[in-house]
Design a protein around this motif. Structure first.
Motif, PDB file in Angstrom:
ATOM      1  N   PHE A 128       0.876  -1.172   0.000  1.00 15.21           N
ATOM      2  CA  PHE A 128       0.000   0.000   0.000  1.00 15.21           C
ATOM      3  C   PHE A 128       0.914   1.224   0.000  1.00 15.21           C
ATOM      4  CE2 PHE A 128      -2.398  -3.444   1.768  1.00 15.21           C
ATOM      5  CZ  PHE A 128      -3.714  -3.245   1.373  1.00 15.21           C
ATOM      6  N   THR A 129       0.776   2.072  -0.985  1.00 14.85           N
ATOM      7  CA  THR A 129       1.728   3.170  -1.148  1.00 14.85           C
ATOM      8  C   THR A 129       1.342   4.389  -0.315  1.00 14.85           C
ATOM      9  OG1 THR A 129       0.543   3.921  -3.118  1.00 14.85           O
ATOM     10  CG2 THR A 129       2.408   2.456  -3.456  1.00 14.85           C
ATOM     11  N   ALA A 130       2.352   5.011   0.248  1.00 17.49           N
ATOM     12  CA  ALA A 130       2.164   6.168   1.131  1.00 17.49           C
ATOM     13  C   ALA A 130       1.676   7.379   0.365  1.00 17.49           C
ATOM     14  CB  ALA A 130       3.474   6.495   1.836  1.00 17.49           C
ATOM     15  N   GLN A 131       0.904   8.195   1.057  1.00 17.23           N
ATOM     16  CA  GLN A 131       0.415   9.448   0.487  1.00 17.23           C
ATOM     17  C   GLN A 131       1.319  10.580   0.971  1.00 17.23           C
ATOM     18  OE1 GLN A 131      -2.248   8.939  -1.663  1.00 17.23           O
ATOM     19  NE2 GLN A 131      -1.828   6.831  -1.048  1.00 17.23           N
ATOM     20  N   GLY A 132       2.535  10.643   0.439  1.00 15.39           N
ATOM     21  CA  GLY A 132       3.471  11.684   0.851  1.00 15.39           C
ATOM     22  C   GLY A 132       4.561  11.152   1.763  1.00 15.39           C
ATOM     23  N   ASP A 133       5.354  12.063   2.313  1.00 12.41           N
ATOM     24  CA  ASP A 133       6.493  11.743   3.168  1.00 12.41           C
ATOM     25  C   ASP A 133       6.077  11.803   4.638  1.00 12.41           C
ATOM     26  OD1 ASP A 133       8.814  13.368   4.856  1.00 12.41           O
ATOM     27  OD2 ASP A 133       9.611  11.722   3.644  1.00 12.41           O
ATOM     28  N   PRO A 134       6.512  10.826   5.493  1.00 10.83           N
ATOM     29  CA  PRO A 134       6.060  10.832   6.887  1.00 10.83           C
ATOM     30  C   PRO A 134       6.454  12.095   7.651  1.00 10.83           C
ATOM     31  CG  PRO A 134       7.824   9.221   6.549  1.00 10.83           C
ATOM     32  CD  PRO A 134       7.367   9.669   5.201  1.00 10.83           C
ATOM     33  N   HIS A 135       7.631  12.637   7.354  1.00 13.32           N
ATOM     34  CA  HIS A 135       8.087  13.836   8.057  1.00 13.32           C
ATOM     35  C   HIS A 135       7.194  15.025   7.710  1.00 13.32           C
ATOM     36  CE1 HIS A 135      10.962  16.317  10.199  1.00 13.32           C
ATOM     37  NE2 HIS A 135      11.015  17.134   9.178  1.00 13.32           N
ATOM     38  N   GLN A 136       6.915  15.182   6.423  1.00 15.30           N
ATOM     39  CA  GLN A 136       6.075  16.300   5.993  1.00 15.30           C
ATOM     40  C   GLN A 136       4.631  16.124   6.420  1.00 15.30           C
ATOM     41  OE1 GLN A 136       7.223  19.119   4.817  1.00 15.30           O
ATOM     42  NE2 GLN A 136       9.268  18.240   5.024  1.00 15.30           N
ATOM     43  N   LYS A 137       4.151  14.877   6.446  1.00 15.12           N
ATOM     44  CA  LYS A 137       2.794  14.618   6.906  1.00 15.12           C
ATOM     45  C   LYS A 137       2.630  15.009   8.368  1.00 15.12           C
ATOM     46  CE  LYS A 137       0.391  12.830   3.491  1.00 15.12           C
ATOM     47  NZ  LYS A 137      -0.954  13.311   3.097  1.00 15.12           N
ATOM     48  N   ARG A 138       3.641  14.719   9.173  1.00 15.49           N
ATOM     49  CA  ARG A 138       3.579  15.077  10.585  1.00 15.49           C
ATOM     50  C   ARG A 138       3.576  16.593  10.740  1.00 15.49           C
ATOM     51  NH1 ARG A 138       4.226  13.708  15.768  1.00 15.49           N
ATOM     52  NH2 ARG A 138       5.580  14.993  17.075  1.00 15.49           N
ATOM     53  N   LYS A 139       4.393  17.274   9.955  1.00 15.34           N
ATOM     54  CA  LYS A 139       4.426  18.730  10.018  1.00 15.34           C
ATOM     55  C   LYS A 139       3.061  19.323   9.654  1.00 15.34           C
ATOM     56  CE  LYS A 139       8.950  19.208  10.758  1.00 15.34           C
ATOM     57  NZ  LYS A 139       9.528  19.854  11.956  1.00 15.34           N
ATOM     58  N   ALA A 140       2.426  18.742   8.628  1.00  9.98           N
ATOM     59  CA  ALA A 140       1.113  19.236   8.212  1.00  9.98           C
ATOM     60  C   ALA A 140       0.071  19.013   9.301  1.00  9.98           C
ATOM     61  CB  ALA A 140       0.688  18.540   6.918  1.00  9.98           C
ATOM     62  N   TRP A 141       0.171  17.877   9.994  1.00 13.42           N
ATOM     63  CA  TRP A 141      -0.746  17.568  11.100  1.00 13.42           C
ATOM     64  C   TRP A 141      -0.601  18.589  12.219  1.00 13.42           C
ATOM     65  CZ3 TRP A 141       1.052  15.087  15.878  1.00 13.42           C
ATOM     66  CH2 TRP A 141       0.009  14.773  16.756  1.00 13.42           C
ATOM     67  N   ILE A 142       0.635  18.933  12.566  1.00 12.66           N
ATOM     68  CA  ILE A 142       0.879  19.914  13.623  1.00 12.66           C
ATOM     69  C   ILE A 142       0.387  21.296  13.198  1.00 12.66           C
ATOM     70  CG2 ILE A 142       2.703  21.123  14.908  1.00 12.66           C
ATOM     71  CD1 ILE A 142       4.290  18.482  14.848  1.00 12.66           C
ATOM     72  N   ALA A 143       0.655  21.647  11.948  1.00 14.76           N
ATOM     73  CA  ALA A 143       0.265  22.975  11.455  1.00 14.76           C
ATOM     74  C   ALA A 143      -1.253  23.162  11.440  1.00 14.76           C
ATOM     75  CB  ALA A 143       0.829  23.196  10.055  1.00 14.76           C
ATOM     76  N   ALA A 144      -1.990  22.051  11.309  1.00 17.34           N
ATOM     77  CA  ALA A 144      -3.448  22.143  11.211  1.00 17.34           C
ATOM     78  C   ALA A 144      -4.137  22.243  12.570  1.00 17.34           C
ATOM     79  CB  ALA A 144      -3.988  20.934  10.450  1.00 17.34           C
TER      80      ALA A 144
END
Length: 368
Positions: free
Chosen positions: A258-274
Motif C-alpha cells: 500500500f503506497t504512502a500518500q506523501g512523506d512521513p516527516h512532511q505529513k507530521r508537520k502538516a498535522w501539527i500545522a493544522a
C-alpha cells in the motif's frame, strides 16, 4: 514507494501464530532466531527497526495450563502477565547473539489518543533507537480493558509506525497479500501487488472483520493501511511463516504494498500545522533565526508565554515583532514554560524542581 532496502525506519508486526505453536503452546524458537537474523542484518545497514509483537497471552496460556477456548478478560490478563516475561526474555536472548539489546514497550490505545502520552511514547521510542536498542512493542494486556484496547495488533502497529515516524510498515501475516476475494473459497481470487488508493471497491473485497486466521482479518489490515499511508508510511502484507521473512520480502516474495500518500516527516508537520493553538511563545531574534535554520526551541530564547496550555498541546511561536513563525507541540505546560523562559538548560532543574525535558519544543514537533 521505496524498496525495503531503502527504508530509514521500519516497523514489523508479528502475530501470535507466527511466534507460538498452536498445538504445544511453545515458542517457535527457530523462526524467531531467523527473524532476528533479518533484523540484525537490516540494523547493520543503518535502518531503525521496531517490532510490534503479539504472543504474550499465547505463551502465558500454555504456562498456566489455561484452556484453548475463549478466555475471560481476567484470564487473558493473567496469561499476559506471565507470557510477557517469557516473550521479552526470548527476544532479548535472540538479539543479544547479535550484540543487540531488546527493549520492552507496553502501550494501550490511550497512549496514542492522549497527546501527552503520545509525545511520551514518541520520545521513548526515539531515545531507545538512538541508544541502539530494538523496541519490542505490545499491547499492555495486563491492564488494558475493552474501552482502552486497540483490540488487534494490525492497527496498533500502524499507530506505532505513525508515532515513530516510520517510512515502512510490514505486516507478517498468514496470507501473502491482499486478494480480490478469499483465496480459500474463490479460486479466481487474485492478489494485488500494489494498492495506491483504498477505494470502496477495495474495502468490499476485505470481507468480514473475522475472516482469515488473524483476529481482525483483512478488515483491520485495511484500517492499518489507511492509517499508515495517510501518515506517509508504505505498508506491506506478506506471508510471515517462512524462515527469514524479511529477507524473503526483499528478494521478491509475494506481497501487497500500500503506497504512502506523501512523506512521513512532511505529513507530521502538516498535522501539527493544522491544529488549533492553545497559547503563544514569543522568542528573541537569535532564537527566531535558529528556528528557521532547523533548530529546536530552547527556553533560553523565549521572552514571553501566553495562554493556557498543557504539556503536548500546540502553541504558536512568534518573533519579537509578533509575527507568527509557526507552531509546535510544547514539552512544558504554560506555568512551567513561563517559569523557565530565558533560562539556560543547567538552570531549569533548580527552578522547577525536576530535570529539564530538553528543548521547550523539539524541532520534530514544529511546523514552520
Amino acid at each position: 514507494m521505496a524498496a525495503l532496502s531503502d527504508a530509514k525506519r521500519i516497523v514489523v508486526k508479528i502475530g501470535s501464530a507466527l511466534l507460538v505453536d498452536r498445538g504445544t503452546g511453545q515458542l517457535r524458537s527457530d523462526w524467531l532466531k531467523a527473524l532476528v537474523d533479518d533484523v540484525a542484518r537490516i540494523r547493520a545497514r543503518g535502518t531503525d527497526v521496531i517490532l510490534v509483537s503479539s504472543g504474550s497471552i499465547a505463551l502465558g496460556r500454555g504456562a498456566l495450563g489455561l484452556p484453548m477456548t475463549e478466555l475471560t478478560l481476567e484470564q487473558s490478563q493473567a496469561a499476559a502477565a506471565v507470557g510477557q516475561i517469557q516473550l521479552a526474555h526470548a527476544y532479548d536472548r535472540a538479539l543479544s547473539e547479535h550484540g543487540l539489546r531488546a527493549a520492552q514497550v507496553l502501550v494501550t490505545l490511550e497512549d496514542s489518543a492522549d497527546r501527552r502520552r503520545y509525545l511520551n511514547s514518541r520520545a521513548t521510542l526515539e531515545q531507545l533507537l538512538k541508544l541502539g536498542a530494538v523496541p519490542i512493542v505490545n499491547e499492555n494486556d495486563t491492564v488494558a480493558t475493552d474501552e482502552i484496547r486497540y483490540g488487534d495488533n494490525d492497527r496498533m502497529a500502524a499507530q506505532v509506525a505513525v508515532t515513530a515516524g516510520a517510512d515502512q510498515l510490514i505486516l507478517l501475516s498468514d496470507v501473502d497479500g491482499f486478494y480480490s476475494g478469499n483465496p480459500s473459497d474463490d479460486p479466481a481470487a487474485t492478489r494485488f501487488d500494489v494498492i495506491s488508493e483504498i477505494t470502496p471497491e477495495i474495502e468490499a473485497m476485505a470481507g468480514d472483520a473475522g475472516s482469515g486466521l488473524s483476529k481482525g482479518g483483512m478488515k483491520t489490515k485495511l484500517m492499518a493501511a489507511r492509517t499508515a499511508t495517510a501518515a506517509g508510511c508504505d505498508m506491506a502484507i506478506t506471508e510471515g511463516s517462512v524462515l527469514n521473512p524479511l529477507s524473503a520480502l526483499e528478494k521478491g516474495a509475494p506481497a501487497t504494498w500500500f503506497t504512502a500518500q506523501g512523506d512521513p516527516h512532511q505529513k507530521r508537520k502538516a498535522w501539527i500545522a493544522a491544529m488549533k493553538p492553545k497559547g503563544r511563545i514569543t522568542v528573541d531574534d537569535g532564537a527566531a533565526r535558529a528556528l528557521q535554520g532547523g533548530s529546536s526551541l530552547l527556553p533560553a530564547g523565549v521572552t514571553g508565554v501566553t495562554g493556557r496550555f498543557g504539556r503536548g498541546d500546540p502553541v504558536e511561536v512568534a518573533d519579537s515583532t509578533g509575527r507568527k513563525l509557526g507552531q509546535g507541540l510544547t514539552r512544558y505546560d504554560a506555568r512551567d514554560a513561563a517559569l523557565i523562559k530565558g533560562l539556560k538548560t543547567q538552570d531549569i532543574e533548580p527552578r522547577l524542581g525536576y530535570p529539564a525535558r530538553g528543548p521547550l519544543i523539539h524541532r520534530d514537533d514544529m511546523a514552520f
